[in-house]
Structures are given as C-alpha cells and as structure tokens.
Motif scaffolding. Structure first.
Motif, PDB file in Angstrom:
ATOM      1  N   SER A  62       0.799  -1.223   0.000  1.00 16.57           N
ATOM      2  CA  SER A  62       0.000   0.000   0.000  1.00 16.57           C
ATOM      3  C   SER A  62       0.831   1.272   0.000  1.00 16.57           C
ATOM      4  O   SER A  62       0.309   2.350  -0.289  1.00 16.57           O
ATOM      5  CB  SER A  62      -0.944   0.002   1.199  1.00 16.57           C
ATOM      6  N   VAL A  63       2.120   1.165   0.335  1.00 21.18           N
ATOM      7  CA  VAL A  63       2.955   2.370   0.416  1.00 21.18           C
ATOM      8  C   VAL A  63       4.105   2.361  -0.578  1.00 21.18           C
ATOM      9  O   VAL A  63       4.854   3.345  -0.664  1.00 21.18           O
ATOM     10  CB  VAL A  63       3.504   2.589   1.838  1.00 21.18           C
ATOM     11  N   LYS A  64       4.271   1.284  -1.310  1.00 24.18           N
ATOM     12  CA  LYS A  64       5.369   1.205  -2.281  1.00 24.18           C
ATOM     13  C   LYS A  64       5.281   2.346  -3.286  1.00 24.18           C
ATOM     14  O   LYS A  64       4.220   2.643  -3.812  1.00 24.18           O
ATOM     15  CB  LYS A  64       5.323  -0.138  -3.016  1.00 24.18           C
ATOM     16  N   GLY A  65       6.433   2.979  -3.522  1.00 21.36           N
ATOM     17  CA  GLY A  65       6.480   4.098  -4.450  1.00 21.36           C
ATOM     18  C   GLY A  65       6.140   5.433  -3.819  1.00 21.36           C
ATOM     19  O   GLY A  65       6.345   6.477  -4.441  1.00 21.36           O
ATOM     20  N   ARG A  66       5.619   5.413  -2.591  1.00 19.85           N
ATOM     21  CA  ARG A  66       5.255   6.671  -1.912  1.00 19.85           C
ATOM     22  C   ARG A  66       6.094   6.909  -0.657  1.00 19.85           C
ATOM     23  O   ARG A  66       6.405   8.054  -0.331  1.00 19.85           O
ATOM     24  CB  ARG A  66       3.777   6.644  -1.508  1.00 19.85           C
ATOM     25  N   PHE A  67       6.440   5.836   0.048  1.00 21.34           N
ATOM     26  CA  PHE A  67       7.184   5.951   1.300  1.00 21.34           C
ATOM     27  C   PHE A  67       8.605   5.432   1.103  1.00 21.34           C
ATOM     28  O   PHE A  67       8.834   4.487   0.326  1.00 21.34           O
ATOM     29  CB  PHE A  67       6.524   5.121   2.393  1.00 21.34           C
ATOM     30  N   THR A  77      19.378   6.799  14.166  1.00 18.88           N
ATOM     31  CA  THR A  77      18.062   7.297  13.789  1.00 18.88           C
ATOM     32  C   THR A  77      17.575   6.599  12.521  1.00 18.88           C
ATOM     33  O   THR A  77      18.366   6.358  11.600  1.00 18.88           O
ATOM     34  CB  THR A  77      18.091   8.815  13.556  1.00 18.88           C
ATOM     35  N   VAL A  78      16.289   6.293  12.517  1.00 17.77           N
ATOM     36  CA  VAL A  78      15.647   5.759  11.318  1.00 17.77           C
ATOM     37  C   VAL A  78      14.552   6.739  10.900  1.00 17.77           C
ATOM     38  O   VAL A  78      13.907   7.364  11.752  1.00 17.77           O
ATOM     39  CB  VAL A  78      15.081   4.346  11.564  1.00 17.77           C
ATOM     40  N   TYR A  79      14.384   6.875   9.599  1.00 18.09           N
ATOM     41  CA  TYR A  79      13.441   7.841   9.053  1.00 18.09           C
ATOM     42  C   TYR A  79      12.396   7.139   8.189  1.00 18.09           C
ATOM     43  O   TYR A  79      12.642   6.073   7.626  1.00 18.09           O
ATOM     44  CB  TYR A  79      14.171   8.865   8.183  1.00 18.09           C
ATOM     45  N   LEU A  80      11.245   7.792   8.070  1.00 20.17           N
ATOM     46  CA  LEU A  80      10.235   7.356   7.123  1.00 20.17           C
ATOM     47  C   LEU A  80       9.756   8.595   6.373  1.00 20.17           C
ATOM     48  O   LEU A  80       9.052   9.434   6.951  1.00 20.17           O
ATOM     49  CB  LEU A  80       9.064   6.659   7.815  1.00 20.17           C
ATOM     50  N   GLN A  81      10.160   8.709   5.131  1.00 25.16           N
ATOM     51  CA  GLN A  81       9.701   9.794   4.276  1.00 25.16           C
ATOM     52  C   GLN A  81       8.402   9.359   3.628  1.00 25.16           C
ATOM     53  O   GLN A  81       8.371   8.339   2.925  1.00 25.16           O
ATOM     54  CB  GLN A  81      10.741  10.131   3.209  1.00 25.16           C
ATOM     55  N   MET A  82       7.349  10.120   3.849  1.00 23.33           N
ATOM     56  CA  MET A  82       6.030   9.767   3.347  1.00 23.33           C
ATOM     57  C   MET A  82       5.559  10.844   2.371  1.00 23.33           C
ATOM     58  O   MET A  82       5.384  11.997   2.768  1.00 23.33           O
ATOM     59  CB  MET A  82       5.037   9.629   4.496  1.00 23.33           C
ATOM     60  N   ASN A  83       5.384  10.462   1.122  1.00 23.72           N
ATOM     61  CA  ASN A  83       4.917  11.378   0.086  1.00 23.72           C
ATOM     62  C   ASN A  83       3.562  10.937  -0.439  1.00 23.72           C
ATOM     63  O   ASN A  83       3.139   9.792  -0.226  1.00 23.72           O
ATOM     64  CB  ASN A  83       5.923  11.425  -1.065  1.00 23.72           C
ATOM     65  N   SER A  84       2.901  11.830  -1.128  1.00 21.62           N
ATOM     66  CA  SER A  84       1.591  11.528  -1.731  1.00 21.62           C
ATOM     67  C   SER A  84       0.660  10.873  -0.712  1.00 21.62           C
ATOM     68  O   SER A  84       0.029   9.845  -0.983  1.00 21.62           O
ATOM     69  CB  SER A  84       1.772  10.611  -2.943  1.00 21.62           C
ATOM     70  N   LEU A  85       0.574  11.485   0.441  1.00 15.19           N
ATOM     71  CA  LEU A  85      -0.209  10.897   1.525  1.00 15.19           C
ATOM     72  C   LEU A  85      -1.691  10.860   1.187  1.00 15.19           C
ATOM     73  O   LEU A  85      -2.223  11.761   0.517  1.00 15.19           O
ATOM     74  CB  LEU A  85       0.025  11.663   2.817  1.00 15.19           C
ATOM     75  N   LYS A  86      -2.337   9.814   1.674  1.00 19.50           N
ATOM     76  CA  LYS A  86      -3.761   9.587   1.437  1.00 19.50           C
ATOM     77  C   LYS A  86      -4.490   9.533   2.774  1.00 19.50           C
ATOM     78  O   LYS A  86      -3.881   9.206   3.806  1.00 19.50           O
ATOM     79  CB  LYS A  86      -3.957   8.260   0.708  1.00 19.50           C
ATOM     80  N   PRO A  87      -5.791   9.794   2.785  1.00 24.06           N
ATOM     81  CA  PRO A  87      -6.539   9.693   4.045  1.00 24.06           C
ATOM     82  C   PRO A  87      -6.392   8.327   4.708  1.00 24.06           C
ATOM     83  O   PRO A  87      -6.372   8.241   5.939  1.00 24.06           O
ATOM     84  CB  PRO A  87      -7.982   9.959   3.600  1.00 24.06           C
ATOM     85  N   GLU A  88      -6.267   7.280   3.916  1.00 21.50           N
ATOM     86  CA  GLU A  88      -6.128   5.946   4.487  1.00 21.50           C
ATOM     87  C   GLU A  88      -4.771   5.698   5.136  1.00 21.50           C
ATOM     88  O   GLU A  88      -4.556   4.651   5.752  1.00 21.50           O
ATOM     89  CB  GLU A  88      -6.396   4.862   3.431  1.00 21.50           C
ATOM     90  N   ASP A  89      -3.846   6.655   5.021  1.00 24.20           N
ATOM     91  CA  ASP A  89      -2.576   6.562   5.741  1.00 24.20           C
ATOM     92  C   ASP A  89      -2.706   7.067   7.178  1.00 24.20           C
ATOM     93  O   ASP A  89      -1.759   6.953   7.953  1.00 24.20           O
ATOM     94  CB  ASP A  89      -1.495   7.382   5.026  1.00 24.20           C
ATOM     95  N   THR A  90      -3.849   7.608   7.514  1.00 26.58           N
ATOM     96  CA  THR A  90      -4.078   8.098   8.871  1.00 26.58           C
ATOM     97  C   THR A  90      -3.973   6.964   9.878  1.00 26.58           C
ATOM     98  O   THR A  90      -4.644   5.937   9.750  1.00 26.58           O
ATOM     99  CB  THR A  90      -5.461   8.761   8.970  1.00 26.58           C
ATOM    100  N   ALA A  91      -3.104   7.145  10.867  1.00 27.89           N
ATOM    101  CA  ALA A  91      -2.858   6.113  11.870  1.00 27.89           C
ATOM    102  C   ALA A  91      -1.849   6.641  12.884  1.00 27.89           C
ATOM    103  O   ALA A  91      -1.244   7.695  12.688  1.00 27.89           O
ATOM    104  CB  ALA A  91      -2.309   4.844  11.210  1.00 27.89           C
TER     105      ALA A  91
END
Length: 115
Positions: A62-67, A77-91
């Motif tokens: 569900s996040v491939k190509g966006r995160f 430190t570990v990072y999570l870059q989240m692009n093109s966020l969608k309402p269903e990413d809410t959590a």
C-alpha cells in the motif's frame, strides 16, 4: 535496553508529505533491524516499512512508491519519508527495533491526512 522516540507526525492534507524520525538510545542500533508500523482505529497494527542492519528494505504494498525508509547509524536514527499521503494513511505510527529475540517499540506518533 533500547529506548525509541518518534517525532514528525502531524496533520497534513491529501497529497502532502511528512518525514517521521525515530531516535534510538543504546548501543545495538547498528545491529538492529528497524521498522515502522502503523495502527488505525479499529484495525490491527501493520508493518509499513523495514530496513535491515545491512540496509535492505521492504515495504507494504500500500505504500510502495510513496514511502521511503532509511537509517543513519551514526545518528542512531531511522526515518520514514512519506509522500503523496492519502486519508487511508491516517494512523498512529510506531517505530520498532529487533535484534534476535529482543523487540522494542516507541510510544507512537499520530499522522492524520485530511483536508
């Protein structure tokens, strides 16, 4: 013992971006597999992305190509870059560290995607 502290969550509009960070204490970070999980209301916690100690990564479909997950061993430190966020990413997003049979969790950071 490993202490994980997440930061970077917040409210963002659909299509926007956020970068989550997870700072780890302790001396095992570079040998640990690190991951980001999320849990939406009424749903089970699910793996979003993981990075092995050697740097290989895997993502939920569900996040491939966006995160993008990355790690900086010099900064523990570990990072999570989240692009093109969608309402269903809410959590609530949780950082996870695993080394052998040991597993550690952060306290979580809320990500809300809404207009």
């Amino acid at each position: 013992q490993v202490h994980l502290v997440e930061s970077g969550g917040g409210l963002v509009q659909p299509g926007g971006s956020l970068r989550l960070s997870c700072a780890a204490s302790g001396s095992i970070f570079s040998r640990s597999a690190m991951g980001w999980y999320r849990q939406a209301p009424g749903k089970q916690r699910e793996l979003v992305a993981a990075v092995a100690s050697g740097g290989s990564t895997n993502y939920a479909d569900s996040v491939k190509g966006r995160f993008t997950i990355s790690r900086d061993n010099a900064k523990n430190t570990v990072y999570l870059q989240m692009n093109s966020l969608k309402p269903e990413d809410t959590a609530v997003y949780y950082c996870n560290a695993r080394l052998g049979l040991m597993t550690y969790w952060g306290q979580g950071t809320q990500v809300t995607v809404s207009s």
